[in-house]
Scaffold this active site. Structure first.
Site, PDB file in Angstrom:
ATOM      1  N   HIS A 318       0.974  -1.388  -0.106  1.00 43.05           N
ATOM      2  CA  HIS A 318      -0.552  -0.406   0.027  1.00 43.05           C
ATOM      3  C   HIS A 318       1.120   1.376  -0.179  1.00 43.05           C
ATOM      4  O   HIS A 318       1.733   1.102   0.876  1.00 43.05           O
ATOM      5  CB  HIS A 318      -0.814  -0.170   1.331  1.00 43.05           C
ATOM      6  N   ARG A 338      -6.432  10.184  -0.144  1.00 38.76           N
ATOM      7  CA  ARG A 338      -5.944  10.744  -1.560  1.00 38.76           C
ATOM      8  C   ARG A 338      -6.847  10.617  -2.116  1.00 38.76           C
ATOM      9  O   ARG A 338      -7.560  12.176  -2.960  1.00 38.76           O
ATOM     10  CB  ARG A 338      -5.089  10.028  -2.306  1.00 38.76           C
TER      11      ARG A 338
HETATM   12  O1  MEZ Z   1      -9.229  -1.830   0.145  1.00 41.00           O
HETATM   13  C1  MEZ Z   1      -8.252  -2.109   0.792  1.00 41.00           C
HETATM   14  O2  MEZ Z   1      -7.330  -2.039   0.542  1.00 41.00           O
HETATM   15  C2  MEZ Z   1      -8.400  -0.447   1.030  1.00 41.00           C
HETATM   16  C3  MEZ Z   1     -10.085   0.263   1.150  1.00 41.00           C
HETATM   17  C4  MEZ Z   1      -7.368   0.049   1.765  1.00 41.00           C
HETATM   18  C5  MEZ Z   1      -7.805   1.352   2.686  1.00 41.00           C
HETATM   19  O3  MEZ Z   1      -6.721   2.578   1.840  1.00 41.00           O
HETATM   20  O4  MEZ Z   1      -8.832   1.885   2.620  1.00 41.00           O
END
Ligand code: MEZ
Length: 532
Positions: A318, A338
């Site tokens: 992420h 974002r």
């Molecule tokens: O789907 C995801 O991983 C999610 C919703 C994560 C996020 O950034 O909140």
């Protein structure tokens, strides 16, 4: 709150803020993305992967930490377990108490199956609880499942199994209705319509959210439903080996009490693996946004009985894990930040990528900024980039942050950072396992009968990169359908004699391949005892 070392960079970010809000950087071309990923994305770092020498994916490469677990010894030998001494006898055994397991249990129970959840922690101790930003569904007039499909198929590098992705997007609007009817408190406008936003790679606003604790809200609702129905949940008990019957069909699991280590036999007509992800494997030394129990257990259980993996070499980092302060290193900073307008900027306040690139591209851009470009900010424990959160208040008006992302605001406020006024420091964190066990559209593994899989342990729904909000969606869509299909299959199943012969077969394969290892699996929990 930021000390004096950060001040010069902070001034540059503040000075550029107004201009950055208006600035729309160009999107990268497909070739630029490919080049960026090849150079900076962790999935492309060949030295971090090892080739499987045994099992159904022999010859394929996976992260070396996963390779070790997949080829490891079982925690037991067949002689340790009396398979005639059956403690639990059910139609549908569900391994894992997160969103996929709970959804499966509700539907199996609806179908009249005798259902049981077994979980190594407690129901709800799962990655579902950690998901923040939302769940996708094409249910607005300007959108359609076909557009949702195109977005997700492209975002996943055209590698998704089409029939799985088609099911995901087509069943999405109904999944939202189902959750809404169960009691999930989605964000809604005063007239009752759902508020939806963009996520990385979405061409329409289709992210439904419950502020920035969407997963926790969904899990709260599912857990209540499971408990209110009286579906048995065996807590603090791990499945450590699957049991097959003499015909090679999945027929239960050996369970281990996490505290006493007592072994128990659960016999079942069908089994659903819903064990979640693998962030706590800390591939390549990355921190993680994942729950404590995310150790790839389901992949190991399935692999040892011969179930195939798909895309186990692809992980999702992420883009925005918290990089400062140290106490929350790796914690998720939701992509919704974002979506609401905050942009990523470097040490000099320069926007270095389009704000809504897909996650793999965004993560690789940040890593590039923090490596040879060295345009990152030194946090004391590495380089990071700014996520300029005060932009949100400027774009959406005062109060937007408190209203839409209150959990983010609270998390940083507890370390003296007011995200309404100050930007935050972020760096990619290990977030999601794109790959997993290979299933057909009914949720059954492609090569072990009566073994179903749902949730993050599945591979192939999203291809080689997942879009935000499609995982909360897949746990509901594929969790429910695994519950329905496992209950239906259980009706036609007569369990044969139970066996654990696959353990000796796997041991023999390991020995023949000349692999020498002391490792045992599944891992069950991470061990941080000797780490600095
Ligand atoms: O789907 C995801 O991983 C999610 C919703 C994560 C996020 O950034 O909140």
């Amino acid at each position: 709150m930021y000390s004096k070392e950060f001040q010069e960079s902070l001034k540059a970010v503040e000075a550029a803020r107004e201009a950055n809000i208006a600035y729309e950087p160009a999107r990268m071309t497909a070739q630029e993305k490919e080049d960026l990923l090849a150079a900076y994305h962790p999935d492309y770092k060949k030295s971090e992967f090892a080739t499987l020498q045994i099992g159904p994916n022999k010859g394929e490469s996976v992260p070396h930490e996963l390779c070790e677990m997949l080829q490891a010894h079982s925690r037991i030998q067949a002689k340790d377990v009396d398979l005639d001494n059956v403690k639990y006898d059910v139609d549908v055994l569900i391994i894992g108490g997160g969103g996929a397991g709970a959804s499966a249990a509700i539907e199996a129970d609806n179908a009249g199956a005798k259902t049981m959840i077994v979980t190594k922690l407690r129901i709800g101790d799962a990655n579902t609880m950690m998901a923040e930003g939302g769940i996708q569904a094409a249910d607005k007039p300007n959108d359609s499942p076909a557009i949702h499909f195109v977005d997700a198929f492209g975002g996943g590098h055209y590698a998704a199994k089409r029939e799985l992705l088609a099911k995901l997007v087509c069943d999405a609007p109904e999944a939202i209705h189902w959750l809404n009817d169960l009691g999930v408190e989605f964000d809604k406008a005063p007239d009752g319509t759902m508020i939806t936003t963009h996520g990385g790679g979405t061409s329409r606003k289709r992210m439904h959210a419950a502020k920035d604790y969407s997963g926790a809200e969904i899990m709260r609702t599912l857990r209540d439903e499971v408990l209110n129905r009286g579906i048995p949940v065996v807590d603090f008990t791990a499945a450590i080996e699957l049991i097959l019957d003499e015909n090679g069909k999945a027929a239960g699991a050996v369970l281990m009490n996490m505290e006493t280590k007592e072994l128990m036999v659960a016999r079942a007509k069908t089994v659903i693996i819903a064990t979640g992800g693998a962030g706590r494997m800390h591939y390549q030394g990355f921190p993680t946004s994942n729950h404590y129990g995310a150790t790839a257990d389901g992949l190991v259980l399935g692999y040892r009985v011969g179930a195939k993996l798909l895309y186990a070499e692809t992980l999702q980092y992420h883009p925005t894990g918290a990089a400062f302060p140290q106490q929350i290193f790796g914690a998720l900073v939701t992509e919704k930040v974002r979506s609401l307008g905050a942009k990523l900027v470097n040490r000099d306040g320069k926007v270095f990528m389009h704000p809504l690139e897909t996650r793999d591209v965004a993560a690789a851009s940040i890593i590039r900024e923090c490596s040879d470009h060295a345009e990152g900010v030194d946090t004391g424990s590495g380089l990071a980039v700014w996520l300029d959160t005060p932009m949100i208040e400027k774009i959406g008006g005062e109060g937007t942050i408190e209203k839409r992302i209150p959990a983010m605001m609270r998390m940083f406020a507890s370390y003296g950072i007011d995200i309404r006024k100050e930007p935050i420091l972020v760096y990619p964190t290990l977030h999601y396992q794109n790959g997993g066990l290979d299933i057909n559209v009914n949720g059954m593994t492609t090569n072990v009968e009566n073994l179903f899989v749902a949730g993050e342990a599945v591979g192939g729904i999203h291809g080689k990169n997942r879009l935000m909000g499609n995982s909360l969606l897949d746990i509901i869509v594929f969790g429910r359908s695994a519950g329905q299909n496992a209950a239906a299959a259980a009706k036609d199943t007569k369990v044969g004699k139970l066996t654990l012969d696959h353990i000796a077969r796997f041991d023999a394969e390991r020995e023949a391949a000349g692999i020498s290892t002391d490792a045992v699996s599944p891992k069950l929990l991470p061990d941080y005892r000797y780490q600095k």
